[in-house]
Design an enzyme around this catalytic site. Sequence first.
Site, PDB file in Angstrom:
ATOM      1  N   SER A  43      30.092 -22.494 -57.055  1.00  0.00           N
ATOM      2  CA  SER A  43      29.091 -23.230 -56.223  1.00  0.00           C
ATOM      3  C   SER A  43      29.855 -23.809 -55.039  1.00  0.00           C
ATOM      4  O   SER A  43      29.967 -22.878 -54.283  1.00  0.00           O
ATOM      5  CB  SER A  43      28.911 -24.543 -57.328  1.00  0.00           C
ATOM      6  OG  SER A  43      27.995 -25.257 -56.854  1.00  0.00           O
ATOM      7  N   ASP A  59      22.345 -22.939 -54.451  1.00  0.00           N
ATOM      8  CA  ASP A  59      21.526 -23.893 -55.348  1.00  0.00           C
ATOM      9  C   ASP A  59      21.391 -25.311 -55.151  1.00  0.00           C
ATOM     10  O   ASP A  59      20.562 -26.027 -55.476  1.00  0.00           O
ATOM     11  CB  ASP A  59      21.977 -23.600 -56.800  1.00  0.00           C
ATOM     12  CG  ASP A  59      23.457 -24.218 -56.948  1.00  0.00           C
ATOM     13  OD1 ASP A  59      24.180 -24.642 -56.301  1.00  0.00           O
ATOM     14  OD2 ASP A  59      23.804 -24.145 -58.239  1.00  0.00           O
ATOM     15  N   ASP A  70      26.203 -20.657 -52.912  1.00  0.00           N
ATOM     16  CA  ASP A  70      25.493 -19.899 -53.821  1.00  0.00           C
ATOM     17  C   ASP A  70      23.955 -20.444 -53.694  1.00  0.00           C
ATOM     18  O   ASP A  70      23.001 -20.041 -54.448  1.00  0.00           O
ATOM     19  CB  ASP A  70      25.992 -19.974 -55.372  1.00  0.00           C
ATOM     20  CG  ASP A  70      25.818 -21.427 -56.047  1.00  0.00           C
ATOM     21  OD1 ASP A  70      26.129 -22.438 -55.200  1.00  0.00           O
ATOM     22  OD2 ASP A  70      25.456 -21.383 -57.111  1.00  0.00           O
ATOM     23  N   ASP A  99      24.851 -24.959 -50.053  1.00  0.00           N
ATOM     24  CA  ASP A  99      25.932 -24.581 -50.468  1.00  0.00           C
ATOM     25  C   ASP A  99      26.183 -23.051 -50.615  1.00  0.00           C
ATOM     26  O   ASP A  99      25.182 -22.360 -50.549  1.00  0.00           O
ATOM     27  CB  ASP A  99      26.450 -25.394 -51.772  1.00  0.00           C
ATOM     28  CG  ASP A  99      25.691 -24.879 -53.047  1.00  0.00           C
ATOM     29  OD1 ASP A  99      24.601 -24.377 -52.987  1.00  0.00           O
ATOM     30  OD2 ASP A  99      26.345 -25.446 -54.251  1.00  0.00           O
TER      31      ASP A  99
END
Length: 574
Positions: A146, A309, A307, A305
């Site tokens: 993340s 999400d 990834d 961010d």
Amino acid sequence: MSWEQVYEQWVNSDKLDDKMKAELKDLGKDPELKKDAFYKPLEFGTAGMRGILGPGVNRMNIFTVRQATEGLARFMDTQDPETRRRGVAIAYDSRHMSPEFAMEAAKTLAKHDIPAFVFESLRPTPELSFAVRHLQAFTGIMITASHNPAEYNGYKVYGEDGGQMPPEDADALTKFVREIDDPLEIQVLSDEEVRHSGLVNIIGEEVDEAYLKEVKTVTINQALVNEMGKDLKLIYTPLHGTGKMLGERALKQAGFEQFKLVPEQAVADPEFSTVKSPNPEDPAAFEYAIKLGEQEDADLLIATDPDADRLGAAVRLPDGSYQVLTGNQIGALMVRYILEAHKQAGTLPENAVVLKSIVSSELPTAIAKNYRVGMVNVLTGFKFIAEKIKQYEQDHSHTFMFGFEESYGYLIKPFVRDKDAIQALVLLAEVAAYYKKQGQNLHDGLEEIFKEYGYYAEKTISVTFSGTEGAEKIQAIIEKLREEAPKEFAGSEVLLTEDYLKQESVDANGVTQKLLTPAADVLKYITLDETWIAVRPSGTEPKIKLYIGVKGHSPEEAKQKLADYEAELRKITE
């Protein structure tokens, strides 16, 4: 076996490549780091793990990835043959070792004759969630840490509904993972065997197109976007991560023409070289976006961010500077726009519901109530929002309109069952277009909301306790609060104490009621002045998190209340 013996086992193993052997040798020079890398296995919980890259059982490396995947394969071996054949979708982000970890997972599954569907290159977490459903896979793996710093990577497992694996399956999976004593001995198919097995399938554009087709449905008022999309000036930064390709395509297909990417941060970079932390919660992550925004006179700045999400945003103030919004403020703007747009279009269902975590702002609750829309609170973790969506699809009791967490996670349409910054990117651009048509921007919109509902302000305080004693310190803080329940905070009486581990609430008169949420190590307090406080240990990092939510009649009053409560709460962690 002691951790020292485990270290020697790794040192003497012939399974390590030269790079890892060199890293292990360097590790041996620092007794404290060596102990931290080997004193316990990397924690695998709630169907995932996250850690620092490097050799050791308490680190992210190909062997700990094999261990997690071997546990998943053994779990899948308990299923019927048809279920196993549905296989596993695998995606990965821009971090160090992410492509290698994805392929190691696929090779481990292939050893068990389980098919894997691996993306050809980096993709966002929400697309992995979508791919599990689209491909009708049994489960999914996302290689990501993340928004953690560059030295981290991680591994998340998704269930067949595209949400993070439900508790019963996650517990079974965790049991299989922990039963594996020596990750160095796990067998995988060789690259040559993989090529001839037909078990590792490379996926890409077909899934991208299917996902983007669904993203088109996120737009509520296409006429508005058609009118204003060419005029809205938007700056977007993917912070060196996965958001660029799908984010850029999603904005274009929606009808936004004036957006610009931050060029330095549009390049995938595992070092995240232009930021201290690739976290859209951190105002410092907007440094480059603000510079470009000032040059372009941009209406809105958006960051996702690594990834993709989570999504953060900054709005232009009357003096021309930019202010980074909180996750709760973005959530409030989205809730109000979604409900108002559907009300105006006559498409707001009678059984509409919004979902949020128990540590998120109560401002969206007030907004939803004004539209006669239900608000349901769930535990922290988007899997709990996904579970509710699944329940509503089955029992038809509610129609899902929006879900969010204060930590910058949003979901608009349930074709994904996790936080989706690509969806949020498109919707927030539409919200900005709505205000631009009125000669305003998101700052003006937020002020309108505050004037109507009150000045809500929230803050999350994360305190890190590193090393082997960190977890013990965090547990001691929680236990003390449980044993000596606070009667007041900052001079305001505690009216209600909610203990989500005991699954009960107790009011000031001692009256106890049952909480309907699953058990979780969270304490929450509601005070006389409408303030709420929550305390919980992080599930993925050695941190304790303290949450504060206040309401004032003015921004100054809200700010002062927040400062008063923060000063008192920080004493808890001293």
